[in-house]
Design an enzyme around this catalytic site. Structure first.
Site, PDB file in Angstrom:
ATOM      1  N   ASN A  16       0.855  -1.188   0.000  1.00 18.62           N
ATOM      2  CA  ASN A  16       0.000   0.000   0.000  1.00 18.62           C
ATOM      3  C   ASN A  16       0.896   1.245   0.000  1.00 18.62           C
ATOM      4  O   ASN A  16       1.601   1.501   0.974  1.00 18.62           O
ATOM      5  CB  ASN A  16      -0.895  -0.052   1.248  1.00 18.62           C
ATOM      6  N   LYS A  19       0.598   3.629   3.050  1.00 22.15           N
ATOM      7  CA  LYS A  19       1.196   3.088   4.270  1.00 22.15           C
ATOM      8  C   LYS A  19       2.712   3.088   4.174  1.00 22.15           C
ATOM      9  O   LYS A  19       3.408   3.419   5.135  1.00 22.15           O
ATOM     10  CB  LYS A  19       0.744   1.637   4.473  1.00 22.15           C
ATOM     11  N   ASP A  76      -1.167  -4.252  10.335  1.00 24.86           N
ATOM     12  CA  ASP A  76      -2.568  -4.378   9.959  1.00 24.86           C
ATOM     13  C   ASP A  76      -3.301  -3.327  10.769  1.00 24.86           C
ATOM     14  O   ASP A  76      -3.022  -3.143  11.962  1.00 24.86           O
ATOM     15  CB  ASP A  76      -3.106  -5.781  10.250  1.00 24.86           C
ATOM     16  N   SER A  77      -4.198  -2.624  10.113  1.00 19.59           N
ATOM     17  CA  SER A  77      -4.795  -1.469  10.778  1.00 19.59           C
ATOM     18  C   SER A  77      -6.220  -1.276  10.302  1.00 19.59           C
ATOM     19  O   SER A  77      -6.640  -1.876   9.310  1.00 19.59           O
ATOM     20  CB  SER A  77      -3.965  -0.228  10.470  1.00 19.59           C
ATOM     21  N   PHE A 155      -5.069   9.174   3.547  1.00 20.65           N
ATOM     22  CA  PHE A 155      -5.761   8.210   2.686  1.00 20.65           C
ATOM     23  C   PHE A 155      -6.934   7.601   3.471  1.00 20.65           C
ATOM     24  O   PHE A 155      -7.159   7.935   4.642  1.00 20.65           O
ATOM     25  CB  PHE A 155      -4.792   7.123   2.210  1.00 20.65           C
ATOM     26  N   GLY A 156      -7.649   6.704   2.816  1.00 19.16           N
ATOM     27  CA  GLY A 156      -8.697   5.920   3.471  1.00 19.16           C
ATOM     28  C   GLY A 156      -9.728   6.796   4.187  1.00 19.16           C
ATOM     29  O   GLY A 156     -10.311   7.710   3.599  1.00 19.16           O
ATOM     30  N   LYS A 179       0.356  14.027  11.384  1.00 14.82           N
ATOM     31  CA  LYS A 179      -0.392  12.770  11.436  1.00 14.82           C
ATOM     32  C   LYS A 179       0.468  11.686  12.091  1.00 14.82           C
ATOM     33  O   LYS A 179       0.002  10.978  12.981  1.00 14.82           O
ATOM     34  CB  LYS A 179      -0.831  12.318  10.029  1.00 14.82           C
TER      35      LYS A 179
END
Ligand code: IMP
Length: 205
Positions: A16, A19, A76-77, A155-156, A179
């Site tokens: 990703n 990430k 993993d998030s 993102f996301g 962030k």
């Protein structure tokens, strides 16, 4: 300007790009650099079937470590929304069939329509596998879900997520360093030096 010397090159079980950028920014000042999944194109999808963030992070890190032999990290998030019983949770990426940020955010707003309870949090589990050992660190960022998309960074779910620590600003309105300072990922990955120390300490002294 401070100069950072690289201490170690690690394998990073992610493809990703968002990430990867964040993780590299978090780890560079600690002296670590990462080879990402694009270095092993023969590996397609890594397993992510455990049902927990920590379990998924371990699955991904184990798979790449077995393949390349380097000390490997994986994250993993996802987002947990209290009014949705913790959803989307480990399903954050595929909350909608389209699995895009835009579709996922639309669906999240739809499910929270008329809902005043908007408390939520991002969670991240970071796994490290190497030297026949495994370690996991966790990071959390508490906040709430806004009523509209705000900002174009990140993102996301970032445009909908309002961190408690930055009142009036969504995660997507924060500069990258800001962030990383408060994010679930920043909090998990800054524990890497301690985890590596545990991975390589001699337990039989
Ligand atoms: P993973 O690749 O399975 O860990 O998927 C994590 C998913 O959770 C992403 O695709 C995003 O939808 C969401 N997510 C995780 N971290 C963040 C973040 O820092 N900002 C916004 N969304 C995130």
């Amino acid at each position: 300007m401070s100069k950072t010397t690289t201490k170690a090159v690690l394998a990073l079980a992610s493809a990703n790009p968002h990430k990867l950028r964040e993780i590299r920014q978090i780890l560079a000042p600690l002296g670590y650099s990462c080879l990402d999944l694009s270095n092993w194109p023969e590996l397609s999808e890594l397993p992510e079937t455990s049902g927990t963030f920590a379990g998924n992070a371990l699955q991904k890190a184990r798979a790449l470590h077995e393949h390349c032999g380097l000390v490997t990290i994986a994250d993993d998030s996802g987002l947990e929304v209290d009014a949705l019983g913790g959803l989307p949770g480990v399903h954050s990426k595929r909350f909608t069939p389209q699995a895009t940020g835009a579709a996922n955010n639309r669906e999240l707003l739809r499910r929270l329509e008329g809902q005043s309870r908007r408390r939520a949090r991002f969670r991240c589990a970071m796994a490290v596998v190497g030297n026949c050992r495994e370690e996991v660190a966790h990071g959390v960022c508490e906040g709430s879900i806004g009523h509209e998309l705000r900002g174009d960074q990140g993102f996301g779910y970032d445009p909908l997520f309002m961190p408690l620590e930055t009142p009036g600003k969504s995660m997507a309105e924060l500069a990258p360093q800001e962030k990383n300072r408060i994010s679930h990922r920043g909090r998990a990955f800054r524990q890497l030096p301690a985890l590596l120390q545990r991975l390589f300490e001699n337990r039989y002294r």
